[in-house]
Design an enzyme around this catalytic site. Structure first.
Site, PDB file in Angstrom:
ATOM      1  N   ILE A   1      45.010  47.614  33.796  1.00  0.00           N
ATOM      2  CA  ILE A   1      44.864  49.062  33.616  1.00  0.00           C
ATOM      3  C   ILE A   1      44.752  49.444  32.135  1.00  0.00           C
ATOM      4  CG2 ILE A   1      45.847  51.333  34.135  1.00  0.00           C
ATOM      5  CD1 ILE A   1      44.746  49.616  36.596  1.00  0.00           C
ATOM      6  N   THR A   2      43.591  50.013  31.796  1.00  0.00           N
ATOM      7  CA  THR A   2      43.326  50.493  30.440  1.00  0.00           C
ATOM      8  C   THR A   2      44.246  51.684  30.143  1.00  0.00           C
ATOM      9  OG1 THR A   2      41.021  49.809  30.661  1.00  0.00           O
ATOM     10  CG2 THR A   2      41.497  51.423  28.928  1.00  0.00           C
TER      11      THR A   2
ATOM     12  N   GLU B   1      34.488  48.742  35.470  1.00  0.00           N
ATOM     13  CA  GLU B   1      33.829  49.834  36.208  1.00  0.00           C
ATOM     14  C   GLU B   1      32.645  49.320  37.038  1.00  0.00           C
ATOM     15  OE1 GLU B   1      33.735  53.663  34.432  1.00  0.00           O
ATOM     16  OE2 GLU B   1      35.392  53.174  33.080  1.00  0.00           O
ATOM     17  N   GLY B   2      32.866  48.159  37.633  1.00  0.00           N
ATOM     18  CA  GLY B   2      31.844  47.521  38.474  1.00  0.00           C
ATOM     19  C   GLY B   2      31.104  46.462  37.676  1.00  0.00           C
ATOM     20  N   THR B   3      31.222  45.189  38.108  1.00  0.00           N
ATOM     21  CA  THR B   3      30.532  44.098  37.401  1.00  0.00           C
ATOM     22  C   THR B   3      29.012  44.294  37.538  1.00  0.00           C
ATOM     23  OG1 THR B   3      30.440  42.748  39.392  1.00  0.00           O
ATOM     24  CG2 THR B   3      32.406  42.477  37.985  1.00  0.00           C
TER      25      THR B   3
ATOM     26  N   GLU C   1      27.009  42.336  38.939  1.00  0.00           N
ATOM     27  CA  GLU C   1      26.616  42.006  40.323  1.00  0.00           C
ATOM     28  C   GLU C   1      26.821  43.227  41.228  1.00  0.00           C
ATOM     29  OE1 GLU C   1      28.577  40.097  38.395  1.00  0.00           O
ATOM     30  OE2 GLU C   1      27.285  38.364  38.078  1.00  0.00           O
TER      31      GLU C   1
HETATM   32  C1  LIG Z   1      39.824  44.781  29.853  1.00  0.00           C
HETATM   33  C2  LIG Z   1      39.755  45.316  31.255  1.00  0.00           C
HETATM   34  C3  LIG Z   1      40.042  46.663  31.482  1.00  0.00           C
HETATM   35  C4  LIG Z   1      40.028  47.163  32.793  1.00  0.00           C
HETATM   36  N1  LIG Z   1      40.388  48.481  33.016  1.00  0.00           N
HETATM   37  C5  LIG Z   1      40.572  48.894  34.299  1.00  0.00           C
HETATM   38  C6  LIG Z   1      41.141  50.185  34.570  1.00  0.00           C
HETATM   39  O1  LIG Z   1      41.457  50.966  33.656  1.00  0.00           O
HETATM   40  N2  LIG Z   1      41.360  50.532  35.861  1.00  0.00           N
HETATM   41  C7  LIG Z   1      41.034  49.696  36.911  1.00  0.00           C
HETATM   42  O2  LIG Z   1      41.264  50.087  38.051  1.00  0.00           O
HETATM   43  N3  LIG Z   1      40.478  48.491  36.681  1.00  0.00           N
HETATM   44  C8  LIG Z   1      40.245  48.054  35.408  1.00  0.00           C
HETATM   45  N4  LIG Z   1      39.722  46.804  35.165  1.00  0.00           N
HETATM   46  C9  LIG Z   1      39.408  45.933  36.297  1.00  0.00           C
HETATM   47  C10 LIG Z   1      37.904  45.710  36.489  1.00  0.00           C
HETATM   48  O3  LIG Z   1      37.301  46.864  36.957  1.00  0.00           O
HETATM   49  C11 LIG Z   1      37.753  44.498  37.426  1.00  0.00           C
HETATM   50  O4  LIG Z   1      38.129  43.348  36.681  1.00  0.00           O
HETATM   51  C12 LIG Z   1      36.342  44.360  37.955  1.00  0.00           C
HETATM   52  O5  LIG Z   1      36.044  45.400  38.847  1.00  0.00           O
HETATM   53  C13 LIG Z   1      36.112  43.012  38.653  1.00  0.00           C
HETATM   54  O6  LIG Z   1      37.117  42.752  39.582  1.00  0.00           O
HETATM   55  P1  LIG Z   1      37.839  41.314  39.576  1.00  0.00           P
HETATM   56  O7  LIG Z   1      38.296  41.068  38.186  1.00  0.00           O
HETATM   57  O8  LIG Z   1      38.857  41.299  40.641  1.00  0.00           O
HETATM   58  O9  LIG Z   1      36.699  40.284  39.870  1.00  0.00           O
HETATM   59  P2  LIG Z   1      36.227  39.833  41.343  1.00  0.00           P
HETATM   60  O10 LIG Z   1      36.021  41.008  42.194  1.00  0.00           O
HETATM   61  O11 LIG Z   1      37.141  38.761  41.808  1.00  0.00           O
HETATM   62  O12 LIG Z   1      34.805  39.191  41.001  1.00  0.00           O
HETATM   63  C14 LIG Z   1      34.651  37.844  40.523  1.00  0.00           C
HETATM   64  C15 LIG Z   1      33.158  37.576  40.416  1.00  0.00           C
HETATM   65  O13 LIG Z   1      32.563  37.639  41.716  1.00  0.00           O
HETATM   66  C16 LIG Z   1      31.512  38.584  41.706  1.00  0.00           C
HETATM   67  N5  LIG Z   1      31.445  39.245  43.013  1.00  0.00           N
HETATM   68  C17 LIG Z   1      32.451  39.823  43.719  1.00  0.00           C
HETATM   69  N6  LIG Z   1      31.988  40.358  44.860  1.00  0.00           N
HETATM   70  C18 LIG Z   1      30.657  40.112  44.892  1.00  0.00           C
HETATM   71  C19 LIG Z   1      29.608  40.416  45.827  1.00  0.00           C
HETATM   72  N7  LIG Z   1      29.825  41.105  46.948  1.00  0.00           N
HETATM   73  N8  LIG Z   1      28.359  39.986  45.537  1.00  0.00           N
HETATM   74  C20 LIG Z   1      28.107  39.312  44.376  1.00  0.00           C
HETATM   75  N9  LIG Z   1      29.042  38.989  43.468  1.00  0.00           N
HETATM   76  C21 LIG Z   1      30.304  39.394  43.719  1.00  0.00           C
HETATM   77  C22 LIG Z   1      31.838  39.545  40.591  1.00  0.00           C
HETATM   78  O14 LIG Z   1      30.687  40.232  40.136  1.00  0.00           O
HETATM   79  C23 LIG Z   1      32.412  38.609  39.553  1.00  0.00           C
HETATM   80  O15 LIG Z   1      31.396  37.989  38.850  1.00  0.00           O
HETATM   81  C24 LIG Z   1      39.673  46.308  33.867  1.00  0.00           C
HETATM   82  C25 LIG Z   1      39.372  44.967  33.612  1.00  0.00           C
HETATM   83  C26 LIG Z   1      39.435  44.460  32.336  1.00  0.00           C
HETATM   84  C27 LIG Z   1      39.143  43.006  32.119  1.00  0.00           C
END
Ligand SMILES: Cc1cc2nc3c(=O)[nH]c(=O)nc-3n(C[C@H](O)[C@H](O)[C@H](O)COP(=O)(O)OP(=O)(O)OC[C@H]3O[C@@H](n4cnc5c(N)ncnc54)[C@H](O)[C@@H]3O)c2cc1C
Length: 380
Positions: free
Chosen positions: A157-158, A363-365, A367
């Site tokens: 969480i930022t 905010e959404g990778t 992918e």
């Molecule tokens: C520095 C930082 C600040 C952040 N700040 C916030 C914040 O303020 N609030 C908050 O709520 N979150 C925050 N996040 C979380 C961030 O939004 C998530 O890390 C991100 O959405 C990815 O989720 P995950 O890390 O669980 O990766 P995962 O969901 O486990 O994904 C792993 C990989 O699999 C891929 N993947 C997953 N599903 C699919 C699919 N269906 N098709 C293709 N590829 C897929 C992803 O693209 C990624 O490459 C932050 C993260 C970081 C690192």
């Protein structure tokens, strides 16, 4: 499409540029190294109106448009993405969410202080097992009549420690799936609310990223945003606008690295001439400039879509996908143009390269952006 900036937009852009040069640049390397949150800088950004840019002045905001917000994000991010992410989260995820969907009481209690920068907020959706798949919420908010009992853990969480107000997404009714999710306003200091350790990160090291733990936290029902079950929709709607801010952040990181690389190439000599005279370097600059300009058009288009009431799910996702790729590519090339100097901290480009990566993740990778885009273009 006309992107000629208005006098007001130019003034806002100039104010952000000056602030970034005069107040973000000093100490940016040290803050990154020490992972120090930019407390003073955030306070100043509040005074300048950067923390509630699009909020109605009656709630303490600056009443500006999304394009002005994107311009500010771009200028701040050229210098310090750790500071600009605070602006992004506070504006796009917290203030926007409250202004668009909060009750009048919530606006008076929270939005006014958040928009003026008196306090800052955090947006808490991600969990250890719910990142991209945000519907898999394990955090629960059990309905107890006039209050909810909140239990669970949020990750990444930022503003995790610096915030005073947290919008927390949690599952109330598992049976109803994503329609059983709520968004609750949680205040720092509520009994049972703990802040976990700070993450030690690759980039945006000045931003404070924490996990949050909720143990039987009693949250009054009046702190729920919108109707029962609106939480998932709230999160998706809010994140759609958030992507424009992150796209602008990526654009700023790319532009900052490009400007540094261009100036360096004009003065660094190798083989008896400035390296800009070697076509391999000049062509890198040509590619960078072209890609940045294309990214800028996508970002401004998405901002304009939001300002004109057009749908911005698709344009915002495209802007974030493309601008974050350009940020990555451009910063890698900026390090290359700097040679060995690019690899040390004094020249800033290595930090920009590390900072660029997060724009492809939060905010959404990338992918996930492709899922949003492909669904949108194939739906009819
Ligand atoms: C520095 C930082 C600040 C952040 N700040 C916030 C914040 O303020 N609030 C908050 O709520 N979150 C925050 N996040 C979380 C961030 O939004 C998530 O890390 C991100 O959405 C990815 O989720 P995950 O890390 O669980 O990766 P995962 O969901 O486990 O994904 C792993 C990989 O699999 C891929 N993947 C997953 N599903 C699919 C699919 N269906 N098709 C293709 N590829 C897929 C992803 O693209 C990624 O490459 C932050 C993260 C970081 C690192």
């Amino acid at each position: 499409m006309d992107f000629t900036l208005t006098e007001e937009q130019l003034m806002v852009q100039e104010a952000a540029r000056e602030f970034a040069q005069n107040e973000l640049l000093p100490g940016v390397i040290e803050r990154d190294e020490a992972q120090r949150f930019p407390t003073e800088q955030v306070k100043r950004m509040g005074e300048l109106g950067f923390l509630g840019m699009m909020v109605d002045p009656k709630y303490g905001g600056s009443g500006l448009d999304t394009l002005s917000y994107a311009l500010v994000m771009e200028e701040l991010s050229k210098i310090d993405a750790s500071s600009s992410v605070v602006v992004s989260v506070n504006n796009s995820l917290v203030c926007y969410g409250l202004e668009a969907y909060g009750s009048e009481e919530q606006k008076q209690n929270y939005l006014t202080r958040l928009a003026s920068g008196e306090i800052i907020g955090a947006f808490c959706l991600s969990e250890p097992e719910a990142g991209s798949d945000a519907t898999s919420q394990k955090t629960t908010a059990l309905d107890k009549g006039d209050h909810y009992i909140l239990n669970g853990t949020k990750n990444w969480i930022t503003n995790g420690n610096s915030a005073s107000v947290y919008i927390v997404i949690a599952q109330t009714d598992k049976e109803k799936g994503h329609k059983g999710i709520n968004a609750l306003i949680v205040e720092k200091g509520m009994p049972g609310f703990e802040i976990g350790p700070k993450e030690n990160k690759l980039g945006i090291r000045g931003s404070d990223t924490h996990s949050l733990i909720f143990n039987d936290v009693k949250v009054p029902k009046k702190n729920r945003i919108g109707e029962d079950g609106f939480g998932f929709k709230f999160a998706m709607k809010t994140l759609a606008g958030g992507r424009i801010g992150i796209a602008a952040q990526a654009l700023g990181i790319a532009s900052g690295a490009y400007e540094l690389a261009k100036e360096y190439a004009k003065v660094r000599k190798a083989f008896g001439t400035e390296i800009v005279n070697h076509q391999a370097i000049a062509f890198k600059l040509a590619d960078m400039h072209t890609q940045i300009e294309a990214a800028r058009l996508l970002v401004y288009k998405a901002a304009k879509d939001k300002d004109t009431g057009a749908d911005y799910d698709l344009s915002g996702a495209m802007a974030k996908l493309y601008a974050s790729q350009v940020a990555m590519d451009t910063t890698i090339e900026a390090v290359q143009i700097h040679g060995g100097n690019g690899f040390v901290k004094d020249y800033h480009v290595e930090r920009l390269m590390r900072d660029a990566k997060i724009t492809q993740i939060y905010e959404g990778t990338s992918e996930i952006q492709k899922i949003v885009i492909s669904r949108s273009i194939t739906k009819d």
